[in-house]
Design a protein around this motif. Structure first.
Motif, PDB file in Angstrom:
ATOM      1  N   ASN A  52      30.623   2.314   0.566  1.00  0.00           N
ATOM      2  CA  ASN A  52      30.448   3.393  -0.416  1.00  0.00           C
ATOM      3  C   ASN A  52      28.967   3.604  -0.773  1.00  0.00           C
ATOM      4  O   ASN A  52      28.586   3.668  -1.936  1.00  0.00           O
ATOM      5  N   ILE A  53      28.145   3.699   0.267  1.00  0.00           N
ATOM      6  CA  ILE A  53      26.696   3.885   0.113  1.00  0.00           C
ATOM      7  C   ILE A  53      26.331   5.299   0.545  1.00  0.00           C
ATOM      8  O   ILE A  53      26.808   5.785   1.575  1.00  0.00           O
ATOM      9  N   ASP A  54      25.484   5.963  -0.240  1.00  0.00           N
ATOM     10  CA  ASP A  54      25.018   7.313   0.110  1.00  0.00           C
ATOM     11  C   ASP A  54      23.644   7.307   0.772  1.00  0.00           C
ATOM     12  O   ASP A  54      23.309   8.219   1.521  1.00  0.00           O
ATOM     13  N   ASN A  55      22.835   6.298   0.415  1.00  0.00           N
ATOM     14  CA  ASN A  55      21.502   6.247   1.010  1.00  0.00           C
ATOM     15  C   ASN A  55      20.992   4.812   1.048  1.00  0.00           C
ATOM     16  O   ASN A  55      21.515   3.924   0.388  1.00  0.00           O
ATOM     17  N   TYR A  56      19.955   4.646   1.862  1.00  0.00           N
ATOM     18  CA  TYR A  56      19.337   3.332   2.041  1.00  0.00           C
ATOM     19  C   TYR A  56      17.844   3.551   2.151  1.00  0.00           C
ATOM     20  O   TYR A  56      17.391   4.478   2.828  1.00  0.00           O
ATOM     21  N   GLU A  57      17.078   2.695   1.507  1.00  0.00           N
ATOM     22  CA  GLU A  57      15.629   2.757   1.627  1.00  0.00           C
ATOM     23  C   GLU A  57      15.128   1.364   1.950  1.00  0.00           C
ATOM     24  O   GLU A  57      15.427   0.399   1.238  1.00  0.00           O
ATOM     25  N   GLY A  58      14.426   1.239   3.034  1.00  0.00           N
ATOM     26  CA  GLY A  58      13.900  -0.049   3.467  1.00  0.00           C
ATOM     27  C   GLY A  58      13.516   0.016   4.925  1.00  0.00           C
ATOM     28  O   GLY A  58      13.772   1.004   5.603  1.00  0.00           O
ATOM     29  N   ALA A  59      12.894  -1.038   5.414  1.00  0.00           N
ATOM     30  CA  ALA A  59      12.470  -1.106   6.821  1.00  0.00           C
ATOM     31  C   ALA A  59      11.604   0.090   7.203  1.00  0.00           C
ATOM     32  O   ALA A  59      11.590   0.520   8.352  1.00  0.00           O
ATOM     33  N   GLY A  60      10.901   0.644   6.208  1.00  0.00           N
ATOM     34  CA  GLY A  60      10.000   1.767   6.484  1.00  0.00           C
ATOM     35  C   GLY A  60      10.668   3.110   6.651  1.00  0.00           C
ATOM     36  O   GLY A  60      10.048   4.052   7.139  1.00  0.00           O
ATOM     37  N   VAL A  61      11.938   3.210   6.256  1.00  0.00           N
ATOM     38  CA  VAL A  61      12.653   4.481   6.377  1.00  0.00           C
ATOM     39  C   VAL A  61      13.538   4.708   5.161  1.00  0.00           C
ATOM     40  O   VAL A  61      13.861   3.780   4.430  1.00  0.00           O
ATOM     41  N   THR A  62      13.914   5.950   4.972  1.00  0.00           N
ATOM     42  CA  THR A  62      14.953   6.314   4.020  1.00  0.00           C
ATOM     43  C   THR A  62      16.064   6.973   4.822  1.00  0.00           C
ATOM     44  O   THR A  62      15.798   7.856   5.643  1.00  0.00           O
ATOM     45  N   VAL A  63      17.284   6.521   4.620  1.00  0.00           N
ATOM     46  CA  VAL A  63      18.432   7.061   5.350  1.00  0.00           C
ATOM     47  C   VAL A  63      19.410   7.613   4.329  1.00  0.00           C
ATOM     48  O   VAL A  63      19.794   6.921   3.394  1.00  0.00           O
ATOM     49  N   ASP A  64      19.776   8.883   4.484  1.00  0.00           N
ATOM     50  CA  ASP A  64      20.753   9.532   3.614  1.00  0.00           C
ATOM     51  C   ASP A  64      21.980   9.890   4.432  1.00  0.00           C
ATOM     52  O   ASP A  64      21.860  10.434   5.531  1.00  0.00           O
ATOM     53  N   LEU A  65      23.153   9.608   3.892  1.00  0.00           N
ATOM     54  CA  LEU A  65      24.398  10.026   4.536  1.00  0.00           C
ATOM     55  C   LEU A  65      24.671  11.471   4.133  1.00  0.00           C
ATOM     56  O   LEU A  65      24.833  11.774   2.963  1.00  0.00           O
ATOM     57  N   VAL A  66      24.689  12.349   5.095  1.00  0.00           N
ATOM     58  CA  VAL A  66      24.942  13.769   4.854  1.00  0.00           C
ATOM     59  C   VAL A  66      26.373  14.039   5.316  1.00  0.00           C
ATOM     60  O   VAL A  66      26.700  13.868   6.489  1.00  0.00           O
ATOM     61  N   GLU A  67      27.200  14.442   4.380  1.00  0.00           N
ATOM     62  CA  GLU A  67      28.618  14.669   4.678  1.00  0.00           C
ATOM     63  C   GLU A  67      28.801  15.847   5.634  1.00  0.00           C
ATOM     64  O   GLU A  67      27.999  16.790   5.642  1.00  0.00           O
ATOM     65  N   ALA A  68      29.865  15.790   6.402  1.00  0.00           N
ATOM     66  CA  ALA A  68      30.209  16.889   7.306  1.00  0.00           C
ATOM     67  C   ALA A  68      30.552  18.118   6.479  1.00  0.00           C
ATOM     68  O   ALA A  68      31.045  18.016   5.360  1.00  0.00           O
ATOM     69  N   LYS A  69      30.267  19.302   7.031  1.00  0.00           N
ATOM     70  CA  LYS A  69      30.608  20.542   6.345  1.00  0.00           C
ATOM     71  C   LYS A  69      30.796  21.649   7.367  1.00  0.00           C
ATOM     72  O   LYS A  69      30.383  21.527   8.516  1.00  0.00           O
ATOM     73  N   ILE A  70      31.414  22.701   6.937  1.00  0.00           N
ATOM     74  CA  ILE A  70      31.625  23.874   7.778  1.00  0.00           C
ATOM     75  C   ILE A  70      30.508  24.872   7.469  1.00  0.00           C
ATOM     76  O   ILE A  70      30.232  25.158   6.303  1.00  0.00           O
ATOM     77  N   GLU A  71      29.862  25.369   8.512  1.00  0.00           N
ATOM     78  CA  GLU A  71      28.822  26.384   8.348  1.00  0.00           C
ATOM     79  C   GLU A  71      29.269  27.659   9.056  1.00  0.00           C
ATOM     80  O   GLU A  71      29.963  27.600  10.070  1.00  0.00           O
ATOM     81  N   ASN A  72      28.866  28.788   8.520  1.00  0.00           N
ATOM     82  CA  ASN A  72      29.138  30.065   9.173  1.00  0.00           C
ATOM     83  C   ASN A  72      27.950  30.432  10.045  1.00  0.00           C
ATOM     84  O   ASN A  72      26.811  30.410   9.595  1.00  0.00           O
ATOM     85  N   ARG A  73      28.249  30.752  11.280  1.00  0.00           N
ATOM     86  CA  ARG A  73      27.206  31.153  12.223  1.00  0.00           C
ATOM     87  C   ARG A  73      27.623  32.451  12.900  1.00  0.00           C
ATOM     88  O   ARG A  73      28.811  32.714  13.090  1.00  0.00           O
ATOM     89  N   LEU A  74      26.654  33.234  13.261  1.00  0.00           N
ATOM     90  CA  LEU A  74      26.915  34.503  13.921  1.00  0.00           C
ATOM     91  C   LEU A  74      27.249  34.262  15.393  1.00  0.00           C
ATOM     92  O   LEU A  74      26.514  33.571  16.107  1.00  0.00           O
ATOM     93  N   ASP A  75      28.353  34.831  15.851  1.00  0.00           N
ATOM     94  CA  ASP A  75      28.765  34.735  17.243  1.00  0.00           C
ATOM     95  C   ASP A  75      28.067  35.854  18.008  1.00  0.00           C
ATOM     96  O   ASP A  75      28.600  36.963  18.175  1.00  0.00           O
ATOM     97  N   THR A  76      26.843  35.579  18.463  1.00  0.00           N
ATOM     98  CA  THR A  76      26.037  36.628  19.108  1.00  0.00           C
ATOM     99  C   THR A  76      26.634  37.082  20.434  1.00  0.00           C
ATOM    100  O   THR A  76      26.510  38.254  20.796  1.00  0.00           O
ATOM    101  N   LYS A  77      27.293  36.176  21.135  1.00  0.00           N
ATOM    102  CA  LYS A  77      27.919  36.561  22.404  1.00  0.00           C
ATOM    103  C   LYS A  77      29.010  37.605  22.158  1.00  0.00           C
ATOM    104  O   LYS A  77      29.067  38.636  22.842  1.00  0.00           O
TER     105      LYS A  77
END
Length: 106
Positions: A52-77
């Protein structure tokens, strides 16, 4: 073609072959490293979720858990097929820099 030209052409071709082989070796290594990175990321996501961790900071980096989501994109084809005039109306030129394209053949 005289003998010197043939030698020069062979030198150029062998140098190109050497460079292409080196680039292929690097790309193969990158593919392996990318696969390893994806495996490690998947393990880390599983660990974040189980702890149940959202982020971590250490070892010279910051890591954030970004949840999956639905995005709308234009179907150019589809737009191009169904309404080519509208598609053309909103096209704009984009300059791409010179580059090399590689495709795996084996």
């Amino acid at each position: 073609m005289d003998e010197i030209s043939k030698i020069d052409e062979n030198v150029v071709n062998s140098e190109i072959t050497r460079l292409v082989r080196e680039i292929k070796a690097v790309r193969d290594e990158l593919d392996e490293l990318t696969e390893l990175e994806e495996t490690l990321k998947s393990e880390l996501i599983d660990r974040f979720k189980s702890e149940n961790i959202d982020n971590y900071e250490g070892a010279g980096v910051t890591v954030d858990l970004v949840e999956a989501k639905i995005e709308n994109r234009l179907d150019t084809k589809r737009l191009k097929e169904e309404d080519p005039d509208l598609y053309q109306k909103y096209l704009h030129p984009v300059e791409r820099r010179e580059h090399l394209r590689f495709r795996k053949t084996d």
